[in-house]
Scaffold this active site. Structure first.
Site, PDB file in Angstrom:
ATOM      1  CG  HIS A   1      60.797  35.019  37.261  1.00 32.73           C
ATOM      2  ND1 HIS A   1      61.825  34.132  37.495  1.00 32.73           N
ATOM      3  CD2 HIS A   1      60.209  34.613  36.114  1.00 32.73           C
ATOM      4  CE1 HIS A   1      61.863  33.235  36.530  1.00 32.73           C
ATOM      5  NE2 HIS A   1      60.894  33.502  35.675  1.00 32.73           N
TER       6      HIS A   1
ATOM      7  CB  CYS B   1      59.832  30.595  37.487  1.00 35.35           C
ATOM      8  SG  CYS B   1      59.126  30.636  35.810  1.00 35.35           S
TER       9      CYS B   1
ATOM     10  CD  GLU C   1      63.918  35.261  40.029  1.00 35.98           C
ATOM     11  OE1 GLU C   1      64.062  34.571  39.022  1.00 35.98           O
ATOM     12  OE2 GLU C   1      62.795  35.470  40.544  1.00 35.98           O
TER      13      GLU C   1
END
Length: 256
Positions: A183, A93, A185
């Protein structure tokens, strides 16, 4: 154990599940938190990889010419060193935007507005020969939360994934550095924190905060199915254990 240098730009966006996937694959992590006063290293000589995480900042300077964060110029320099010396690098990101900007790309506030919640991105043809992306399915699930976008990729970049509103969703620079606009994570707890802090973005889209958290929680198993093996391949590359790590060298076509 060989370790990756992880740059945490914002306390609300830590390694979370990505950290688990990397360490499970045998790659240790050393987390540096410049937002808390940690100094960035001047070189990557003692690290096997570099991971740059997201954050609420913008990578471009403000109206007064001040950087989005005091450490961003030095971090962009570190990203250039990583590419120059072929250190396996992953920007997530904001981290992906920093990777792009460090190599001449353009990042701006998106005229399309925020992109938040579960989404799909589509692989481009170049992904079929990419060491990491060739095993990713055609339309992988991802989690989104960003207001800025990469409007122009660096001329040296290869586009690997796109979407209709935000065409630069994933790219590679050289043969060892990847940037993701999305994203991989975050978990439901992290998304719940973002929802609490990002009420203005949700209002702009007319999204219900609880519905966003529930929708993200619902797709997390699908996200893990795709991106845990991706992270494991990145770790294997950093450890020198990825058998098909070579990328065909082709001339870039206008950054795409």
């Amino acid at each position: 154990m060989s370790t990756a240098l992880v740059i945490e730009n914002d306390p609300t966006d830590d390694l979370r599940r990505l950290g688990d996937w990397l360490t499970e694959a045998g790659l240790g992590v050393t987390v540096v938190r410049p937002h808390a006063g940690d100094a960035l290293p001047e070189s990557l000589d003692t690290f096997a990889a570099l991971v740059v995480l997201g954050g609420d900042q913008s990578v471009y300077p403000d109206a007064a010419g001040e950087p989005g964060a005091p450490w961003f110029p030095a971090l962009e320099g570190l990203l250039r060193k990583a590419v120059k010396h072929r250190v396996p690098t992953l920007g997530v990101c904001l981290g992906g935007q920093l990777l792009a900007r460090a190599h001449g790309g353009q990042v701006e506030r998106s005229p399309s507005g925020p992109e938040i919640g579960p989404g799909l991105v589509g692989k481009r043809d170049a992904a079929d020969t990419d060491p990491l992306f060739k095993w990713v399915p055609l339309l992988p699930d991802v989690v989104q939360w960003h207001r800025d976008e990469i409007t122009e990729l660096p001329l040296s970049a290869t586009l690997l994934a796109a979407s209709s509103r935000y065409p630069h969703q994933a790219f590679r620079i050289g043969d060892r550095a990847w940037g993701l606009q999305f994203h991989i994570e975050c978990d439901a707890e992290m998304m719940a924190d973002w929802v609490r802090d990002g009420a203005a973005d949700l209002d702009e889209l007319g999204y219900d905060p609880e519905a966003v958290v529930l929708a993200v929680a619902e797709i997390l198993p699908d996200v893990e199915e795709v991106w845990q093996p991706f992270a494991a391949r990145f770790a294997a590359l950093a450890l020198g254990k990825l058998p098909d790590a070579e990328t065909p060298r082709t001339l870039p076509l206008l950054g795409h």
